[in-house]
Design a protein around this motif. Structure first.
Motif, PDB file in Angstrom:
ATOM      1  N   GLN A 167      -8.219   6.904   2.715  1.00  0.00           N
ATOM      2  CA  GLN A 167      -7.556   6.787   1.740  1.00  0.00           C
ATOM      3  C   GLN A 167      -8.315   6.242   0.532  1.00  0.00           C
ATOM      4  O   GLN A 167      -9.409   5.532   0.638  1.00  0.00           O
ATOM      5  CB  GLN A 167      -6.274   6.420   1.503  1.00  0.00           C
ATOM      6  N   THR A 168      -7.944   6.281  -1.036  1.00  0.00           N
ATOM      7  CA  THR A 168      -8.421   5.811  -1.738  1.00  0.00           C
ATOM      8  C   THR A 168      -8.627   4.280  -1.823  1.00  0.00           C
ATOM      9  O   THR A 168      -7.619   3.730  -1.277  1.00  0.00           O
ATOM     10  CB  THR A 168      -7.568   6.158  -3.285  1.00  0.00           C
ATOM     11  N   GLY A 169      -9.941   3.653  -1.998  1.00  0.00           N
ATOM     12  CA  GLY A 169      -9.612   2.229  -1.764  1.00  0.00           C
ATOM     13  C   GLY A 169     -10.560   1.752  -0.523  1.00  0.00           C
ATOM     14  O   GLY A 169     -10.832   0.650  -0.332  1.00  0.00           O
ATOM     15  N   GLU A 170     -11.021   2.962   0.166  1.00  0.00           N
ATOM     16  CA  GLU A 170     -11.635   2.573   1.334  1.00  0.00           C
ATOM     17  C   GLU A 170     -13.174   2.478   1.398  1.00  0.00           C
ATOM     18  O   GLU A 170     -13.902   2.859   2.186  1.00  0.00           O
ATOM     19  CB  GLU A 170     -11.357   3.281   2.640  1.00  0.00           C
ATOM     20  N   GLY A 171     -13.787   2.343   0.191  1.00  0.00           N
ATOM     21  CA  GLY A 171     -14.952   2.111  -0.140  1.00  0.00           C
ATOM     22  C   GLY A 171     -15.970   3.381   0.281  1.00  0.00           C
ATOM     23  O   GLY A 171     -15.557   4.363  -0.068  1.00  0.00           O
ATOM     24  N   TYR A 172     -17.180   2.955   0.903  1.00  0.00           N
ATOM     25  CA  TYR A 172     -18.051   4.271   1.154  1.00  0.00           C
ATOM     26  C   TYR A 172     -17.450   5.279   2.020  1.00  0.00           C
ATOM     27  O   TYR A 172     -17.767   6.514   1.883  1.00  0.00           O
ATOM     28  CB  TYR A 172     -19.341   3.724   1.808  1.00  0.00           C
ATOM     29  N   LEU A 173     -16.511   5.123   2.911  1.00  0.00           N
ATOM     30  CA  LEU A 173     -15.873   6.083   3.519  1.00  0.00           C
ATOM     31  C   LEU A 173     -15.174   7.212   2.540  1.00  0.00           C
ATOM     32  O   LEU A 173     -15.354   8.391   2.915  1.00  0.00           O
ATOM     33  CB  LEU A 173     -14.965   5.624   4.765  1.00  0.00           C
ATOM     34  N   PHE A 174     -14.443   6.766   1.802  1.00  0.00           N
ATOM     35  CA  PHE A 174     -13.677   7.560   0.938  1.00  0.00           C
ATOM     36  C   PHE A 174     -14.819   8.296   0.022  1.00  0.00           C
ATOM     37  O   PHE A 174     -14.280   9.527  -0.090  1.00  0.00           O
ATOM     38  CB  PHE A 174     -12.374   6.609   0.391  1.00  0.00           C
ATOM     39  N   THR A 175     -15.418   7.538  -0.470  1.00  0.00           N
ATOM     40  CA  THR A 175     -16.250   7.960  -1.366  1.00  0.00           C
ATOM     41  C   THR A 175     -17.145   9.239  -0.856  1.00  0.00           C
ATOM     42  O   THR A 175     -17.636  10.231  -1.437  1.00  0.00           O
ATOM     43  CB  THR A 175     -17.567   7.090  -1.839  1.00  0.00           C
ATOM     44  N   LEU A 176     -17.710   9.088   0.462  1.00  0.00           N
ATOM     45  CA  LEU A 176     -18.436   9.960   1.080  1.00  0.00           C
ATOM     46  C   LEU A 176     -17.568  11.462   1.449  1.00  0.00           C
ATOM     47  O   LEU A 176     -17.944  12.537   0.973  1.00  0.00           O
ATOM     48  CB  LEU A 176     -19.011   9.394   2.363  1.00  0.00           C
ATOM     49  N   THR A 231      -2.589   8.272  -4.989  1.00  0.00           N
ATOM     50  CA  THR A 231      -3.542   7.874  -3.955  1.00  0.00           C
ATOM     51  C   THR A 231      -3.843   9.323  -3.149  1.00  0.00           C
ATOM     52  O   THR A 231      -2.874   9.698  -2.454  1.00  0.00           O
ATOM     53  CB  THR A 231      -3.081   6.737  -3.157  1.00  0.00           C
ATOM     54  N   ASN A 232      -4.991   9.584  -2.876  1.00  0.00           N
ATOM     55  CA  ASN A 232      -5.727  10.394  -2.176  1.00  0.00           C
ATOM     56  C   ASN A 232      -5.877  10.205  -0.761  1.00  0.00           C
ATOM     57  O   ASN A 232      -6.524   8.918  -0.747  1.00  0.00           O
ATOM     58  CB  ASN A 232      -6.891  11.199  -2.841  1.00  0.00           C
ATOM     59  N   TYR A 233      -5.595  10.943   0.172  1.00  0.00           N
ATOM     60  CA  TYR A 233      -6.040  10.481   1.711  1.00  0.00           C
ATOM     61  C   TYR A 233      -6.646  11.629   2.381  1.00  0.00           C
ATOM     62  O   TYR A 233      -6.074  12.778   2.305  1.00  0.00           O
ATOM     63  CB  TYR A 233      -5.158   9.801   2.294  1.00  0.00           C
ATOM     64  N   TYR A 234      -7.738  11.653   3.251  1.00  0.00           N
ATOM     65  CA  TYR A 234      -8.084  12.596   3.893  1.00  0.00           C
ATOM     66  C   TYR A 234      -7.924  12.419   5.558  1.00  0.00           C
ATOM     67  O   TYR A 234      -7.734  11.266   5.993  1.00  0.00           O
ATOM     68  CB  TYR A 234      -9.757  12.708   3.882  1.00  0.00           C
ATOM     69  N   TYR A 235      -7.726  13.641   6.449  1.00  0.00           N
ATOM     70  CA  TYR A 235      -7.263  13.404   7.720  1.00  0.00           C
ATOM     71  C   TYR A 235      -7.578  14.541   8.314  1.00  0.00           C
ATOM     72  O   TYR A 235      -7.986  15.723   7.539  1.00  0.00           O
ATOM     73  CB  TYR A 235      -5.961  12.890   7.932  1.00  0.00           C
ATOM     74  N   LEU A 236      -7.945  14.738   9.821  1.00  0.00           N
ATOM     75  CA  LEU A 236      -8.189  15.748  10.391  1.00  0.00           C
ATOM     76  C   LEU A 236      -6.985  16.040  11.241  1.00  0.00           C
ATOM     77  O   LEU A 236      -6.048  15.554  11.512  1.00  0.00           O
ATOM     78  CB  LEU A 236      -9.396  15.448  11.692  1.00  0.00           C
ATOM     79  N   ASP A 237      -6.931  17.662  11.138  1.00  0.00           N
ATOM     80  CA  ASP A 237      -5.693  18.042  11.571  1.00  0.00           C
ATOM     81  C   ASP A 237      -6.086  19.493  12.431  1.00  0.00           C
ATOM     82  O   ASP A 237      -7.231  19.983  12.106  1.00  0.00           O
ATOM     83  CB  ASP A 237      -4.621  18.643  10.665  1.00  0.00           C
ATOM     84  N   PHE A 238      -5.036  19.808  13.285  1.00  0.00           N
ATOM     85  CA  PHE A 238      -5.593  21.173  14.272  1.00  0.00           C
ATOM     86  C   PHE A 238      -5.153  22.329  13.109  1.00  0.00           C
ATOM     87  O   PHE A 238      -4.349  22.283  12.292  1.00  0.00           O
ATOM     88  CB  PHE A 238      -4.641  21.230  15.345  1.00  0.00           C
TER      89      PHE A 238
END
Length: 226
Positions: A40-49, A77-84
Motif C-alpha cells: 500500500q501507499t507509503g511502502e517506498g519502492y515496492l508501492f512505487t514500482l 490509501t491505495n493498495y495492491y494484491y494478487l487474487d485468483f
C-alpha cells in the motif's frame, strides 16, 4: 497466426522487466506479492514500482501465474494484491503458497478490523497488548471474544498464565498479518507488542463477509469442533 501474435504481444509487454528500476526491485516485489502481501501507499519502492507498472504487471501475473493483480482504495490509501481470477483458482491454488485463514487468524483479523473502524478519526491506529486485553474484556463483543480465546469460558478474571498463552498466540498471528501487510509491527518483546493497523485490513472484510456478519454462529461452530 493469431496465437503467434498474442504470444509475441505478451513478450513485448514483458520488456518492462528490463527497465533499470524494475530490475533493481522486482525480486522483492515478486516475493512479497506471491507470499500474499498487500502493498500500500507509503511502502517506498515496492508501492512505487507496482503503481507505476500496474498495467504491465497485470499481464505478467495473469500470463505466468494465472493470478489477477488488483488494486483497492480505503481512506485515500491505495493498495495492491494478487487474487485468483473469478473463473478459476489460478496455478498456485494447489501449491503450498495457498491456504485458507485459520479460525484463530479470522477471529483476530475481525477484532482488528472492528478496532480499525472504531478509530476511523485517528490518523494512526496504534494498538498494544493492553488495548487488546481491554477489547477482549470490555468491548461490545467481549462475550464472544472470551468464548473464542478462553475455551468457551466467560469470566470476569483470567489468570496470568491464561493471558500468557493468549499473548503468545496473538504474537504468532500478528507476525503473519505483518507479512501480509495488514498491520505493521513496531515492537515485539516479552509481554508486549505494539503495531499499527493498516488500511489494507479492509481486504479481510471482503474475504470473510459471512464470518463477520455471523460472528456468533462462527464462534459456536469453532467451539463445537474443539
Amino acid at each position: 497466426m493469431d496465437n503467434q501474435f498474442k504470444e509475441h504481444d505478451v513478450i513485448l509487454n514483458f520488456s518492462f522487466l528490463g527497465h533499470r528500476d524494475v530490475q533493481a526491485h522486482f525480486a522483492d516485489l515478486n516475493i512479497a506479492l506471491l507470499s500474499g502481501r498487500h502493498i500500500q501507499t507509503g511502502e517506498g519502492y515496492l508501492f512505487t514500482l507496482v503503481n507505476h507498472y500496474q498495467d504491465e504487471f497485470k499481464i505478467f501475473y495473469r500470463s505466468l501465474y494465472g493470478l489477477e493483480l488488483k488494486q483497492a482504495k480505503v481512506d485515500n490509501t491505495n493498495y495492491y494484491y494478487l487474487d485468483f481470477p473469478e473463473e478459476g483458482k489460478g496455478k498456485l491454488y494447489t501449491s503450498d503458497r495457498f491456504r485458507e485463514m485459520t479460525s484463530w487468524e479470522i477471529i483476530v483479523a475481525l477484532m482488528l478490523l472492528n478496532m480499525y473502524y472504531e478509530r476511523s478519526f485517528e490518523q494512526a491506529k496504534v494498538i498494544n497488548w493492553e488495548i487488546i486485553q481491554k477489547e477482549i474484556m470490555e468491548s461490545e463483543l467481549a462475550p464472544l471474544y472470551k468464548k473464542a480465546f478462553f475455551n468457551n469460558s466467560i469470566r470476569e478474571f483470567y489468570t496470568n498464565s491464561e493471558w500468557k498463552v493468549l499473548f503468545d498466540k496473538f504474537k504468532r498471528v500478528l507476525r503473519i498479518f505483518d507479512r501480509w501487510g495488514w498491520i505493521k509491527l513496531q515492537t515485539v518483546e516479552e509481554g508486549e507488542f505494539v503495531f499499527l493497523i493498516r488500511e489494507s485490513i479492509d481486504r479481510f472484510g471482503k474475504l470473510y463477509q459471512y464470518e463477520i456478519s455471523h460472528f456468533d454462529i462462527f464462534i459456536e461452530q469453532i467451539n463445537q469442533k474443539k
